[in-house]
Design an enzyme around this catalytic site. Sequence first.
Site, mmCIF file in Angstrom:
data_model
loop_
_atom_site.group_PDB
_atom_site.id
_atom_site.type_symbol
_atom_site.label_atom_id
_atom_site.label_comp_id
_atom_site.label_asym_id
_atom_site.label_seq_id
_atom_site.Cartn_x
_atom_site.Cartn_y
_atom_site.Cartn_z
ATOM 1 N N CYS A 1 -3.463 -1.027 -2.110
ATOM 2 C CA CYS A 1 -4.148 0.409 -2.840
ATOM 3 C C CYS A 1 -4.302 0.691 -3.917
ATOM 4 O O CYS A 1 -4.188 0.215 -4.735
ATOM 5 C CB CYS A 1 -2.677 0.808 -2.491
ATOM 6 S SG CYS A 1 -3.307 2.648 -3.368
ATOM 7 N N HIS B 1 -7.717 2.931 3.206
ATOM 8 C CA HIS B 1 -7.314 4.183 4.142
ATOM 9 C C HIS B 1 -9.163 4.025 4.655
ATOM 10 O O HIS B 1 -9.281 4.577 5.388
ATOM 11 C CB HIS B 1 -7.243 5.341 4.002
ATOM 12 C CG HIS B 1 -5.935 5.546 3.648
ATOM 13 N ND1 HIS B 1 -4.737 4.835 2.726
ATOM 14 C CD2 HIS B 1 -4.307 5.937 4.597
ATOM 15 C CE1 HIS B 1 -3.048 4.999 2.960
ATOM 16 N NE2 HIS B 1 -3.492 5.543 3.949
ATOM 17 N N ASP C 1 1.413 -1.122 -0.128
ATOM 18 C CA ASP C 1 -0.078 0.282 0.077
ATOM 19 C C ASP C 1 0.852 0.953 -0.164
ATOM 20 O O ASP C 1 2.303 0.947 0.611
ATOM 21 C CB ASP C 1 -1.139 -0.133 0.946
ATOM 22 C CG ASP C 1 -2.335 0.860 1.392
ATOM 23 O OD1 ASP C 1 -2.972 1.013 -0.057
ATOM 24 O OD2 ASP C 1 -1.953 1.874 1.867
ATOM 25 N N SER C 2 0.223 2.625 -0.396
ATOM 26 C CA SER C 2 0.695 3.292 -0.209
ATOM 27 C C SER C 2 1.294 3.695 1.111
ATOM 28 O O SER C 2 2.431 5.296 1.130
ATOM 29 C CB SER C 2 0.114 4.794 -0.860
ATOM 30 O OG SER C 2 -0.950 4.592 -0.330
ATOM 31 N N GLU D 1 -3.934 9.682 7.902
ATOM 32 C CA GLU D 1 -2.611 9.419 8.504
ATOM 33 C C GLU D 1 -2.430 10.371 9.175
ATOM 34 O O GLU D 1 -1.086 9.748 9.809
ATOM 35 C CB GLU D 1 -1.623 9.585 6.176
ATOM 36 C CG GLU D 1 -1.802 8.881 5.752
ATOM 37 C CD GLU D 1 -1.028 7.784 5.191
ATOM 38 O OE1 GLU D 1 0.024 8.197 5.530
ATOM 39 O OE2 GLU D 1 -1.134 7.396 5.094
ATOM 40 N N CYS E 1 -10.692 3.257 -1.002
ATOM 41 C CA CYS E 1 -9.735 3.506 -0.556
ATOM 42 C C CYS E 1 -9.094 2.275 0.306
ATOM 43 O O CYS E 1 -10.455 2.739 1.421
ATOM 44 C CB CYS E 1 -9.544 4.760 -1.160
ATOM 45 S SG CYS E 1 -8.032 5.053 0.105
#
Length: 273
Positions: A72, A193, A9-10, A157, A191
């Site tokens: 991702c 996240h 993942d990023s 994040e 996504c």
Amino acid sequence: MKGPIGIFDSGYGGLTVLKSIQDLMLEYDCLYLGDNARAPYGTRSFEVINQYTLEAVEYLFSKNCPLIILACNTSSAKALRNIQQTVLPKKFPDKKVLGVIRPTTEEIGNYSKSGYIGIMGTAGTVVSNSYPIEIAKFFPNVHVVQQSCPMWVPLVENNSFNEEGGQYYIQKYIAELLEKEPRIDTIVLACTHYPLLKSSIEKYLPIGVNLFDQGNLIAQKLIDYLKKHSDTDQQILKNGNVEILTTEASDKFDGHLNLFYDTKNKSRTVQII
Ligand code: DGL
């Protein structure tokens, strides 16, 4: 040589996928890589996402992963096709790379009664049109409406989604999506996240609109895939080991780890290029 399943993942988001894979596939070794030093990917150009994703994939191959999941959505939308069609046949004919969009689009039409589905993702995922294109292949009568949510990844994040400003942006993007199409009854958190925002998002959803988060389905589809591809399955180590790597400082990563994933694991910093 055998190796773990690579999960890329990023940044932190793919930990939601790692968790689901571990829940359902306890004995499988997993090697997680978060490219936190270069996240977010969602606002970057096609070429840059392609390059970053390829570097991560090559790194995980160098650690003997026979199979990598691009956890991702942005990488799955922008880089997966190039890797599968060009890079693997030329350089890694025995390795596999899978994404998260196909498993979702194969099933999502079965979750909607109204036939109107909302996709919430990064700008990169939305602009790629991957979800509408893929859903149309499996469910040609389903209407897909997209909403990009550029503030949601930074909110996760930075762990600031419970603050007033964070809640403002959560409510805003949902309202914008449902204004475009009030008949939507299923919203895909496209996504990795976003599952962390789930309980906040649910607060702002009208009754009758369901949220779909991908983690469990991806793990389920991976199990099906490995049943069909026993040659790949045999190349995966099955000692239940999990290792977590990040391109950022590991103490920073570990500070976030439990937000995503209830674990005693610690991450390790690596340089992938
Ligand atoms: N986790 C990525 C995804 O699923 C997005 C995060 C980012 O923008 O880097 O699309």
